[in-house]
Design an enzyme around this catalytic site. Structure first.
Site, mmCIF file in Angstrom:
data_model
loop_
_atom_site.group_PDB
_atom_site.id
_atom_site.type_symbol
_atom_site.label_atom_id
_atom_site.label_comp_id
_atom_site.label_asym_id
_atom_site.label_seq_id
_atom_site.Cartn_x
_atom_site.Cartn_y
_atom_site.Cartn_z
ATOM 1 N N LYS A 126 0.818 -1.216 0.000
ATOM 2 C CA LYS A 126 0.000 0.000 0.000
ATOM 3 C C LYS A 126 0.852 1.267 0.000
ATOM 4 O O LYS A 126 0.460 2.274 -0.582
ATOM 5 C CB LYS A 126 -0.977 -0.002 1.175
ATOM 6 C CG LYS A 126 -2.061 -1.054 0.984
ATOM 7 C CD LYS A 126 -3.330 -0.803 1.747
ATOM 8 C CE LYS A 126 -4.402 -1.760 1.245
ATOM 9 N NZ LYS A 126 -5.567 -1.856 2.074
ATOM 10 N N LYS A 219 -4.931 -9.555 -6.662
ATOM 11 C CA LYS A 219 -6.207 -9.798 -5.987
ATOM 12 C C LYS A 219 -7.237 -8.733 -6.381
ATOM 13 O O LYS A 219 -6.865 -7.588 -6.686
ATOM 14 C CB LYS A 219 -6.017 -9.866 -4.461
ATOM 15 C CG LYS A 219 -5.881 -8.552 -3.758
ATOM 16 C CD LYS A 219 -6.104 -8.699 -2.244
ATOM 17 C CE LYS A 219 -6.104 -7.311 -1.627
ATOM 18 N NZ LYS A 219 -6.807 -7.194 -0.383
ATOM 19 N N LYS A 222 -10.570 -3.029 -3.859
ATOM 20 C CA LYS A 222 -11.385 -1.811 -3.946
ATOM 21 C C LYS A 222 -10.638 -0.690 -4.643
ATOM 22 O O LYS A 222 -11.230 0.172 -5.276
ATOM 23 C CB LYS A 222 -11.716 -1.305 -2.535
ATOM 24 C CG LYS A 222 -12.510 -2.247 -1.694
ATOM 25 C CD LYS A 222 -12.796 -1.526 -0.378
ATOM 26 C CE LYS A 222 -13.275 -2.452 0.683
ATOM 27 N NZ LYS A 222 -12.410 -2.443 1.865
HETATM 28 N N1 AQP Z 1 -9.722 -10.309 -3.325
HETATM 29 C C1 AQP Z 1 -10.117 -10.782 -2.162
HETATM 30 N N2 AQP Z 1 -10.434 -12.093 -2.022
HETATM 31 C C2 AQP Z 1 -10.850 -12.581 -0.827
HETATM 32 N N3 AQP Z 1 -10.987 -11.821 0.277
HETATM 33 C C3 AQP Z 1 -10.695 -10.518 0.176
HETATM 34 N N4 AQP Z 1 -10.738 -9.489 1.055
HETATM 35 C C4 AQP Z 1 -10.346 -8.345 0.451
HETATM 36 N N5 AQP Z 1 -10.036 -8.585 -0.820
HETATM 37 C C5 AQP Z 1 -10.251 -9.919 -1.036
HETATM 38 C C6 AQP Z 1 -11.160 -9.648 2.432
HETATM 39 O O1 AQP Z 1 -12.203 -8.719 2.678
HETATM 40 C C7 AQP Z 1 -12.127 -8.316 4.039
HETATM 41 C C8 AQP Z 1 -12.233 -6.830 4.140
HETATM 42 O O2 AQP Z 1 -11.144 -6.233 3.488
HETATM 43 P P1 AQP Z 1 -10.741 -4.757 3.857
HETATM 44 O O3 AQP Z 1 -11.674 -3.830 3.240
HETATM 45 O O4 AQP Z 1 -10.655 -4.586 5.298
HETATM 46 O O5 AQP Z 1 -9.299 -4.586 3.357
HETATM 47 P P2 AQP Z 1 -8.537 -5.002 2.089
HETATM 48 O O6 AQP Z 1 -8.081 -6.401 2.218
HETATM 49 O O7 AQP Z 1 -7.482 -3.985 1.962
HETATM 50 O O8 AQP Z 1 -9.603 -4.891 0.911
HETATM 51 P P3 AQP Z 1 -9.357 -4.473 -0.547
HETATM 52 O O9 AQP Z 1 -10.631 -4.637 -1.254
HETATM 53 O O10 AQP Z 1 -8.214 -5.158 -1.157
HETATM 54 O O11 AQP Z 1 -9.064 -2.934 -0.447
HETATM 55 P P4 AQP Z 1 -7.786 -2.143 -0.927
HETATM 56 O O12 AQP Z 1 -7.933 -2.021 -2.391
HETATM 57 O O13 AQP Z 1 -7.932 -0.832 -0.219
HETATM 58 O O14 AQP Z 1 -6.580 -2.901 -0.544
HETATM 59 C C9 AQP Z 1 -10.842 -8.876 4.628
HETATM 60 O O15 AQP Z 1 -11.150 -10.035 5.389
HETATM 61 C C10 AQP Z 1 -10.055 -9.252 3.403
HETATM 62 O O16 AQP Z 1 -9.201 -10.343 3.656
#
Ligand code: AQP
Length: 357
Positions: A126, A219, A222
């Protein structure tokens, strides 16, 4: 302490997890986390948080500023409810309403070692190349996550695979706190020295790592600038069909067995998504579609995705149309969360030796 210590009992099973309100909730968040949250509520006491303190570790453009944060917080709450989480039985709230998260996080900042935090790959990803410009909060993110879990003395944490390393750090922090303060914990009669549980990650599931629709090696996320990389929970049927039609594939037909998916990340991802949505497994999906072209499979996948996601999106839109009702759920959840976190934090202060008059 004047009040009866709460920690003499062995750890009762309790599930904790959270999602960041950073907008664009997607299929990965649903299959890796929220769908599992709903399943676990039938067997455990659950605390499900919308981690707004975590969201602000990134630049305001990422979480959309104050208006965006409020909208996204209510959207995650709506997703929890639309996925079937019973907010009367279980606790749903946003993190910033319970100050104990931030207070315990500070303690854990002082327990965790720089070397441990330096190893966290999420920070590296990040922060990217411009580390000097990353917030201190982004670096301290895993200690706040440990506090989120341990302030409820939670024993089980359903998360996607990307969070596994943070869960390991949470266990290291719990263990070091228990060791550093073991004598004091025993002297206070709070526990036999193990104040915090070593929380278990619950990562297994049909799709613990959903990949981008544009690149099967990344992966689904968001923050991916391409909206075509993910299925958003609020996408309507047309958008879902379009995105699946445009999803990257390769020129080969689908294999008949899962071994044939090796080295074909996009095909593997689409088959995994289909299986997860249907509640089956990749072998069963390939028995049905193996040997065929992607076009027929994609059209079946689109139907499957619309059937699963469109009702959730519609319910989220209905719920977010009444922000006051969502805010009331969050306020009630926060009061119940404080009733657990408050006494735990009071004991932590006592363990450390903070005088409170
Ligand atoms: N691609 C994914 N596959 C399976 N699980 C996922 N999670 C996120 N992406 C995937 C799971 O969703 C939960 C919430 O995630 P979060 O919003 O707290 O944080 P994150 O992992 O940073 O989510 P994003 O979507 O990937 O956001 P950005 O783009 O900001 O990095 C967690 O349980 C996570 O494991």
């Amino acid at each position: 302490m004047s009040a009866k210590p709460i920690s003499l009992q062995p750890f009762a099973p309790r599930v904790f997890s959270g999602v960041q309100p950073t907008g664009n909730l997607h299929l990965g968040n649903y299959l890796g986390a929220i769908k599992r949250f709903a399943e676990l509520q039938h067997r455990h006491d659950c605390v499900y948080c919308i981690v707004d303190l975590h969201a602000i570790t990134q630049a305001p453009e990422v979480w959309g500023g104050p208006e965006g944060l409020m909208r996204a917080t209510r959207e995650v709450a709506a997703a929890y409810i639309a996925a079937g989480i019973d907010t009367k039985k279980h606790i749903v709230f946003n993190q910033s309403q319970v100050a104990e998260h931030a207070e315990l996080a500070w303690v854990f900042n002082c327990v965790a070692r720089m070397g441990w935090a330096n190893r966290m790959t999420q920070f590296k990803e990040k922060a990217g190349k411009d580390r000097e410009n990353a917030s201190v909060g982004l670096f301290a993110y895993p200690m706040l996550m440990a506090a989120d879990i341990l302030v409820y003395r939670a024993t089980h944490v359903p998360v996607g695979e990307d969070q596994k390393q943070h869960l390991e750090l949470t266990r290291d922090i719990a263990q070091k706190f228990n060791n550093d303060f073991g004598d004091r914990i025993r002297a206070l009669g709070l526990a036999s020295g193990e104040y915090f549980p070593l929380a278990e990650p619950l990562i297994a599931g049909p799709a613990p790592r959903v990949m981008s629709l544009r690149d099967g090696t990344k992966k689904m996320s968001k923050s991916d600038p391409s909206d075509y990389s993910r299925l958003n929970l609020t996408d309507d049927a047309d958008a879902i069909v379009q995105k699946i039609r445009k999803a990257k594939t390769d020129p080969e037909p689908l294999p008949s067995e899962p071994e044939g998916l090796k080295g074909r990340p996009e095909a593997e991802n689409l088959v995994t998504i289909y299986a997860a949505l249907e509640g089956s497994d990749p072998a069963a999906v390939l028995r049905q579609f193996g040997g065929g072209q992607f076009s027929a499979f994609k059209s079946a996948l689109a139907d499957r995705a619309v059937a699963s996601l469109a009702p959730i999106g519609a319910e989220m839109r209905r719920l977010t149309a009444d922000p006051a009702a969502i805010d009331a759920v969050l306020a009630e959840g926060a009061a119940r969360a404080r009733a657990i976190a408050g006494p735990v934090m009071a004991e932590v202060r006592e363990i450390i030796g903070f005088i409170r008059s």
